[in-house]
Design a protein around this motif. Sequence first.
Motif, PDB file in Angstrom:
ATOM      1  N   UNK A  23      41.826  45.553  42.785  1.00  0.00           N
ATOM      2  CA  UNK A  23      41.930  44.336  41.978  1.00  0.00           C
ATOM      3  C   UNK A  23      42.865  44.571  40.781  1.00  0.00           C
ATOM      4  N   UNK A  24      42.729  45.729  40.155  1.00  0.00           N
ATOM      5  CA  UNK A  24      43.586  46.046  39.002  1.00  0.00           C
ATOM      6  C   UNK A  24      45.055  46.068  39.405  1.00  0.00           C
ATOM      7  N   UNK A  25      45.337  46.597  40.603  1.00  0.00           N
ATOM      8  CA  UNK A  25      46.721  46.683  41.070  1.00  0.00           C
ATOM      9  C   UNK A  25      47.261  45.328  41.509  1.00  0.00           C
ATOM     10  N   UNK A  26      46.426  44.537  42.199  1.00  0.00           N
ATOM     11  CA  UNK A  26      46.897  43.265  42.756  1.00  0.00           C
ATOM     12  C   UNK A  26      46.878  42.118  41.756  1.00  0.00           C
ATOM     13  N   UNK A  27      46.039  42.223  40.725  1.00  0.00           N
ATOM     14  CA  UNK A  27      45.944  41.164  39.719  1.00  0.00           C
ATOM     15  C   UNK A  27      46.254  41.790  38.357  1.00  0.00           C
ATOM     16  N   UNK A  28      47.507  41.998  38.044  1.00  0.00           N
ATOM     17  CA  UNK A  28      47.880  42.678  36.798  1.00  0.00           C
ATOM     18  C   UNK A  28      47.456  41.900  35.556  1.00  0.00           C
ATOM     19  N   UNK A  29      47.187  42.644  34.512  1.00  0.00           N
ATOM     20  CA  UNK A  29      46.815  42.028  33.241  1.00  0.00           C
ATOM     21  C   UNK A  29      45.338  41.774  33.075  1.00  0.00           C
ATOM     22  N   UNK A  30      44.555  42.004  34.124  1.00  0.00           N
ATOM     23  CA  UNK A  30      43.119  41.759  34.045  1.00  0.00           C
ATOM     24  C   UNK A  30      42.371  43.057  33.754  1.00  0.00           C
ATOM     25  N   UNK A  31      41.155  42.897  33.265  1.00  0.00           N
ATOM     26  CA  UNK A  31      40.265  44.038  33.014  1.00  0.00           C
ATOM     27  C   UNK A  31      39.107  43.971  33.989  1.00  0.00           C
ATOM     28  N   UNK A  32      38.954  45.001  34.795  1.00  0.00           N
ATOM     29  CA  UNK A  32      37.862  45.058  35.773  1.00  0.00           C
ATOM     30  C   UNK A  32      36.807  46.017  35.229  1.00  0.00           C
ATOM     31  N   UNK A  33      35.612  45.519  35.040  1.00  0.00           N
ATOM     32  CA  UNK A  33      34.533  46.300  34.449  1.00  0.00           C
ATOM     33  C   UNK A  33      33.387  46.439  35.451  1.00  0.00           C
ATOM     34  N   UNK A  34      32.986  47.666  35.720  1.00  0.00           N
ATOM     35  CA  UNK A  34      31.872  47.925  36.628  1.00  0.00           C
ATOM     36  C   UNK A  34      30.618  48.234  35.828  1.00  0.00           C
ATOM     37  N   UNK A  35      29.484  48.268  36.529  1.00  0.00           N
ATOM     38  CA  UNK A  35      28.230  48.604  35.860  1.00  0.00           C
ATOM     39  C   UNK A  35      28.276  50.017  35.299  1.00  0.00           C
TER      40      UNK A  35
END
Length: 482
Positions: A289-301
């Motif tokens: 997701x980080x690679x395909x949707x640049x500029x976003x922050x992906x946060x896991x548990x």
Amino acid sequence: MFGIYLKRELGRRKKAALVIALGLALGIALVITVDSVSAGMAQAQDKVLKSLYGLGTDMTVTKARTAPAAGGSGRPDFSFDAKSGGSSTQSSDRVTTQGGQTLKSALVTEIAAEKGVASAVGALSLNVTKVDGSFTQGTAKSSGGGTGGPGGGTGSTGRPQVQGGGADFDVDSYSVVGVDVAHQSLGPLSAMKITSGRTFTSAQTGAKAAVVSASYAKEKKYKVGSTFKVSGTKVTVIGVATPDSGESDTDVFVPLKVAQTLGDAKNQVTTVYVKATDSQRISAVKKAITADVPGTTVTTSADLASTVSGSLSTASDLATSVGTWLSVAVLAAAFLVAALLTSSAVSRRVREFGTLKALGWPSRNVTRQVVGESMVNGLIGGALGIALGVGAAWAVTAISPKLTAQLGGTGGAGGMGGGPGGGGPGQQASRNTMEIALSAPVSLTTIALAVGLAVTGGLIAGAMGGWRASRMRPADALRSVS
């Protein structure tokens, strides 16, 4: 023959067998206790994280808010009409998105199509600030008196002063989250339990309906059927909800389309909640997701878990590190003591084993005899260890020591992925302190581990004793006869 001889020998050496069994029991009991407490820590941490994420959510996708443009403060502003007259009642609602920069709703479908993603839903977090009150116009009066004019005369004329008048305004701020009513099992509302009324139906995508948190309902004296306005839009309360754990930072839940209309954010969301197909693939999904949707922050548990502080974090670290190594050390010592005691017992039975060999017993039978006795000692130790460990775990649960958890340490809008109803877990965490009662659940896996350790301990002790017994010769028995 083997069973009879085994029973007789164990009965003849009860004290030695009990010492070996107790040594193994203490090591196994400690392992069970530490494993159970660690499991309780994990459950406590899950409760903390569920208060942010909601059940079934593996990660969130957000985008950090950009800095305000030059000349703009980024703060909410309110405009009131200046009217003549004695008094004027004014009311204004300011609805703003929070939790980071908005994302296009189409991004939810794009993320849901990623490999390893089971489902994804969007949510829109809003903050509503309502200013309500009235202005009262004052009266201009001159101070002093006199008749003089410019350049001469007697007396003095004071400057006019405004007397009376003023303003009395009340400011109310609350959070609103738009949820996907067709997928309520994932997202912020999934962490809430309906205690009065009902939740949304899948057909209520544009309904002017709301589910409110129990704390907000109590503050505003709302109940099922109550109505109130959000920026001029009248909504009806259809349900009151309580969070499964902790406290909710969301006051009002409405259908996503309604929230988008209120926030003037058509086809936009602030947070995407993602469920992975497998917990082992969470890291890979985050990278994709980080690679395909640049500029976003992906946060896991796991990212959120690193922000948990307080006694819960301290106790968890202690159980994970010190407790684990202590268990390993004690267990290793218990195995070593059992092996040495078994070997020592074999050396005291020189005459017995030498005589058995002289009567025709092969070395493998002697070894089997020693290993069999050690296995029985190990199983007895395992049974005692399970009883002691379960008792210790029960005592921890019965006492239920309280642990505190503070969530945060990241800060910033959207810095940790928008949580339900707030500016991301980082922001809510800074004001969210929870108290969790510690439990120590004993699972079947833990019991199976204890049985395995008991068998292993018996095998190690039996292997050392059996190896020594197999090396004895019949002549040793004759030399030991006084």
